[in-house]
Design an enzyme around this catalytic site. Structure first.
Site, PDB file in Angstrom:
ATOM      1  N   ASP A 249       1.324   2.930  -3.770  1.00  0.00           N
ATOM      2  CA  ASP A 249       1.509   3.705  -2.543  1.00  0.00           C
ATOM      3  C   ASP A 249       0.775   5.040  -2.647  1.00  0.00           C
ATOM      4  OD1 ASP A 249       3.161   1.695  -1.626  1.00  0.00           O
ATOM      5  OD2 ASP A 249       5.003   2.719  -2.225  1.00  0.00           O
ATOM      6  N   ALA A 250       0.536   5.667  -1.513  1.00  0.00           N
ATOM      7  CA  ALA A 250      -0.191   6.942  -1.489  1.00  0.00           C
ATOM      8  C   ALA A 250       0.504   8.006  -2.331  1.00  0.00           C
ATOM      9  CB  ALA A 250      -0.342   7.428  -0.048  1.00  0.00           C
TER      10      ALA A 250
END
Length: 239
Positions: free
Chosen positions: A101-102
């Site tokens: 994920d970011a």
């Protein structure tokens, strides 16, 4: 490997040029002209373009330390792509073997070898990944046992596979998994009444993160080959 990818990896043609050449019957496989770019070709096939034998460039295997607020994508979006950190030729040929994920940091493996990626990401091979997890609340005493036995996640049928939890401190743990469901780490801790506030992947299989944030290196031959021998014994070790 798909024929269009084989030709791309063996020439300097653009993707559109490759598609046009195949459609125009300028590419042959074992002496027979092929016009379907999705045709699968193998190492022992003779692939030629206008009579010239094509030899694909060697596969590449990289390790990268992903910073926060970067995307595991080939293009920039709301946040910059991790590929912007690579000073390397033809980055568009590469893909990520297991995205983060970011807001998650840590180990990312990057390659252009699809079969190698499959060994890392397919549940069939039970390749283990270890995460350092910072939690909003102190970890409860029974969580390690619950994770080892498998827990139910909202919206999922059945239990998670056995996972190993090692407590570092009251609010920091190491979690080792052999599967990769959507947002699995965050959902597992939510299921036991806690919240992940920071997540960092530090190991995949036998490969451990050893470069500073934002930096990368090529994998060694030993590290590369370790994912061709990965098997369910890794998963069994967690139970």
């Amino acid at each position: 490997m798909r024929l269009d990818r084989f030709v791309s990896k063996s020439t300097e043609l653009t993707q559109q040029q490759v598609s046009d050449c195949i459609a125009q019957a300028n590419v042959s496989v074992n002496g027979v002209a092929v016009t379907d770019e999705a045709t699968q070709v193998h190492e022992n096939n003779l692939v030629q373009f206008n009579g010239q034998t094509l030899v694909p460039r060697p596969f590449r295997y990289l390790l990268l330390h992903k910073p926060q607020q970067t995307l595991c994508s080939n293009v920039d979006g709301v946040h910059p792509s991790v590929f912007s950190l690579l000073d390397i030729e033809r980055p568009s040929e590469l893909h990520i073997a297991g995205r983060l994920d970011a807001d998650t940091t840590g180990l990312v493996l990057i390659t252009d070898d699809g079969r190698w990626t499959f060994n890392i990401t397919s549940p069939k091979y039970a390749c283990y990944k270890t995460y350092r997890v910072n939690l909003a609340k102190p970890i409860k005493e029974d969580v390690a046992e619950r994770f080892a036995n498998g827990i139910a996640l909202q919206g999922e049928k059945g239990l998670t596979l056995p996972a190993r939890l090692e407590i570092i401190s009251a609010q920091q743990v190491l979690l080792t998994l052999t599967e990769g469901k959507f947002h699995q780490v965050k959902r597992m801790f939510a299921a036991v009444g806690n919240k992940v506030v920071a997540l960092h992947r530090q190991r995949i299989g036998a490969v451990e993160l050893d470069v500073p944030e934002g930096q990368w290196r090529y994998l060694t031959a030993e590290e590369i080959s370790s994912f061709y021998t990965v098997n369910s014994e890794d998963g069994a070790a967690l139970s």
